[in-house]
Design a protein around this motif. Structure first.
Motif, PDB file in Angstrom:
ATOM      1  N   SER A  35       0.850  -1.190   0.000  1.00 43.25           N
ATOM      2  CA  SER A  35       0.000   0.000   0.000  1.00 43.25           C
ATOM      3  C   SER A  35       0.886   1.241   0.000  1.00 43.25           C
ATOM      4  O   SER A  35       1.557   1.537   0.997  1.00 43.25           O
ATOM      5  N   VAL A  36       0.878   1.966  -1.111  1.00 44.77           N
ATOM      6  CA  VAL A  36       1.812   3.068  -1.317  1.00 44.77           C
ATOM      7  C   VAL A  36       1.121   4.173  -2.125  1.00 44.77           C
ATOM      8  O   VAL A  36       0.454   3.867  -3.122  1.00 44.77           O
ATOM      9  N   TYR A  64       3.574  -6.536 -13.134  1.00 39.17           N
ATOM     10  CA  TYR A  64       2.129  -6.475 -12.897  1.00 39.17           C
ATOM     11  C   TYR A  64       1.443  -7.823 -13.134  1.00 39.17           C
ATOM     12  O   TYR A  64       0.318  -8.015 -12.676  1.00 39.17           O
ATOM     13  N   GLU A  65       2.108  -8.734 -13.824  1.00 39.73           N
ATOM     14  CA  GLU A  65       1.612 -10.104 -13.903  1.00 39.73           C
ATOM     15  C   GLU A  65       1.862 -10.838 -12.591  1.00 39.73           C
ATOM     16  O   GLU A  65       1.083 -11.709 -12.196  1.00 39.73           O
ATOM     17  N   GLU A  66       2.956 -10.495 -11.938  1.00 41.20           N
ATOM     18  CA  GLU A  66       3.347 -11.177 -10.708  1.00 41.20           C
ATOM     19  C   GLU A  66       2.674 -10.565  -9.479  1.00 41.20           C
ATOM     20  O   GLU A  66       2.333 -11.275  -8.529  1.00 41.20           O
ATOM     21  N   VAL A  67       2.510  -9.254  -9.492  1.00 44.07           N
ATOM     22  CA  VAL A  67       1.940  -8.511  -8.359  1.00 44.07           C
ATOM     23  C   VAL A  67       0.787  -7.659  -8.899  1.00 44.07           C
ATOM     24  O   VAL A  67       0.977  -6.502  -9.277  1.00 44.07           O
ATOM     25  N   PRO A  68      -0.414  -8.204  -8.971  1.00 47.78           N
ATOM     26  CA  PRO A  68      -1.534  -7.473  -9.582  1.00 47.78           C
ATOM     27  C   PRO A  68      -1.907  -6.209  -8.811  1.00 47.78           C
ATOM     28  O   PRO A  68      -1.763  -6.128  -7.587  1.00 47.78           O
ATOM     29  N   PHE A  98       0.006  -8.048  -3.736  1.00 46.47           N
ATOM     30  CA  PHE A  98      -0.845  -7.123  -4.477  1.00 46.47           C
ATOM     31  C   PHE A  98      -0.382  -5.688  -4.293  1.00 46.47           C
ATOM     32  O   PHE A  98       0.149  -5.319  -3.241  1.00 46.47           O
ATOM     33  N   LYS A  99      -0.651  -4.879  -5.308  1.00 45.78           N
ATOM     34  CA  LYS A  99      -0.414  -3.437  -5.241  1.00 45.78           C
ATOM     35  C   LYS A  99      -1.726  -2.706  -5.027  1.00 45.78           C
ATOM     36  O   LYS A  99      -2.749  -3.043  -5.618  1.00 45.78           O
ATOM     37  N   THR A 100      -1.682  -1.639  -4.209  1.00 47.09           N
ATOM     38  CA  THR A 100      -2.796  -0.715  -4.110  1.00 47.09           C
ATOM     39  C   THR A 100      -2.261   0.669  -3.762  1.00 47.09           C
ATOM     40  O   THR A 100      -1.227   0.792  -3.089  1.00 47.09           O
ATOM     41  N   HIS A 101      -2.965   1.691  -4.220  1.00 43.55           N
ATOM     42  CA  HIS A 101      -2.680   3.059  -3.780  1.00 43.55           C
ATOM     43  C   HIS A 101      -3.662   3.472  -2.680  1.00 43.55           C
ATOM     44  O   HIS A 101      -3.647   4.632  -2.252  1.00 43.55           O
ATOM     45  N   SER A 102      -4.485   2.567  -2.245  1.00 43.59           N
ATOM     46  CA  SER A 102      -5.507   2.870  -1.240  1.00 43.59           C
ATOM     47  C   SER A 102      -5.001   2.585   0.168  1.00 43.59           C
ATOM     48  O   SER A 102      -4.103   1.768   0.378  1.00 43.59           O
ATOM     49  N   ALA A 103      -5.627   3.247   1.123  1.00 42.41           N
ATOM     50  CA  ALA A 103      -5.397   3.012   2.548  1.00 42.41           C
ATOM     51  C   ALA A 103      -6.721   2.554   3.160  1.00 42.41           C
ATOM     52  O   ALA A 103      -7.781   2.696   2.546  1.00 42.41           O
ATOM     53  N   PRO A 104      -6.680   1.992   4.371  1.00 43.57           N
ATOM     54  CA  PRO A 104      -7.943   1.613   5.024  1.00 43.57           C
ATOM     55  C   PRO A 104      -8.855   2.826   5.206  1.00 43.57           C
ATOM     56  O   PRO A 104      -8.362   3.935   5.385  1.00 43.57           O
ATOM     57  N   PRO A 105     -10.159   2.642   5.162  1.00 43.52           N
ATOM     58  CA  PRO A 105     -10.877   1.381   5.006  1.00 43.52           C
ATOM     59  C   PRO A 105     -11.137   0.995   3.547  1.00 43.52           C
ATOM     60  O   PRO A 105     -11.806   0.008   3.301  1.00 43.52           O
ATOM     61  N   VAL A 106     -10.621   1.786   2.602  1.00 38.78           N
ATOM     62  CA  VAL A 106     -10.874   1.476   1.193  1.00 38.78           C
ATOM     63  C   VAL A 106     -10.244   0.136   0.831  1.00 38.78           C
ATOM     64  O   VAL A 106     -10.875  -0.700   0.186  1.00 38.78           O
TER      65      VAL A 106
END
Length: 308
Positions: A35-36, A64-68, A98-106
């Motif tokens: 989460s970044v 992105y194939e390895e870490v969606p 997994f990758k996300t640009h979101s933080a909790p609670p999203v």
């Protein structure tokens, strides 16, 4: 205003990022969520985790194939179930990252049984550095990608950082939500057992130490033979030399990025050379202190362990 632009305005981000997908994921024990915020070391951290999980490998086509990316859709109207099906189809015998640009609670935060044992690696970067890096990153998006989404390039691109900050960042509220709001959400959770809180500047200052810290957090013990490969394949020179592996070439229906978009300079501590002014810096800091309230958090956001 086009539907794509309306969506972008509504989400304070581009329409191909749809965070609500994350609410529907079937999590597994051992999952790793990276989460970044944007342009804050996401791709580097994705590669670090992948290299640790594999024992060091150069044999992959696209990170992105390895870490969606779990909040990303490849084309307008893509059913969320397609994204979820891909995640469900990942092998059960190996850990997923997994990758996300979101933080909790999203992005759901799970920490106690009977919830699955999910680990969260959270990396932040000085927001001045991240925002000045974001403008050339937008410029590197392909014409085909903008056309696919029915979005004129001018909806997000600007010729200089001052106009980009005022007309894109401020108007969308990106600095409030995607940066300081991100910090606000994670800061109270930074000492939880399943959260590793890192700063980009500290990671740049101690490459090997940071990777060993991530390995310990994930309870991964590479062999003496694996460590040299892991360190080599996570270095900036190697990633720059093989940047085609880090440009999301398989993530979209059409090419998303031009060459050189993801792996840029990799420097910490230099925002002015990319257009940051004293006036914008003061404004951004004031926004951060208003949104966060916790001045210790804001100071750490800017400086990491070097804070005074």
């Amino acid at each position: 205003m086009s539907n794509a632009m309306e969506s972008a305005a509504h989400h304070a981000g581009p329409p191909w990022i749809q965070p609500q997908i994350q609410e529907k994921i079937k999590w597994r024990d051992g999952d790793v969520v990276i989460s970044v915020p944007a342009k804050s070391g996401t791709t580097w951290t994705m590669n670090i985790v992948h290299q640790l999980l594999t024992g060091g490998t150069s044999d992959f086509r696209d990170i992105y194939e390895e870490v969606p990316w779990i909040e990303f859709v490849a084309y307008p109207g893509q059913p969320h179930q397609e994204v979820l099906d891909r995640l469900d189809a990942m092998p059960h015998g190996t850990r997923r990252a997994f990758k996300t640009h979101s933080a909790p609670p999203v992005v759901p935060f799970l920490e106690s049984a009977p919830a699955p044992d999910v680990k969260y690696i959270v990396v932040v970067r000085n927001p001045e550095e991240a925002l000045v890096s974001f403008r050339p990153f937008i410029e590197k998006h392909s014409d085909e990608w903008f056309e696919l989404w029915g979005m004129p390039r001018e909806a997000m691109a600007r010729p200089d950082f001052a106009s980009f900050y005022e007309e894109v960042i401020e108007r969308s509220g990106m600095h409030e939500h995607a940066f300081f709001g991100f910090l606000n959400a994670w800061w109270p959770l930074r000492e939880r057992n399943n959260v590793l809180f890192l700063h980009y500047a500290d990671m740049k200052g101690d490459h090997e130490g940071s990777i060993r810290k991530i390995a310990e957090f994930l309870k991964i013990e590479p062999t003496e033979e694996q460590w040299p490969k892991i360190l080599a394949y996570t270095s900036f020179p190697w990633m720059k030399q093989h940047e085609d592996k880090f440009e999301a070439s398989t993530a979209g229906r059409v090419p998303i990025l031009k060459s050189g978009a993801m792996i840029r300079k990799g420097e910490a501590g230099d925002a002015k050379s990319d257009g940051m002014t004293d006036e914008i810096s003061r404004h951004l800091r004031a926004v951060g202190e208003r949104v966060c309230g916790d001045l210790e958090a804001v100071e750490w956001f800017y400086k990491g362990s070097a804070r005074t």
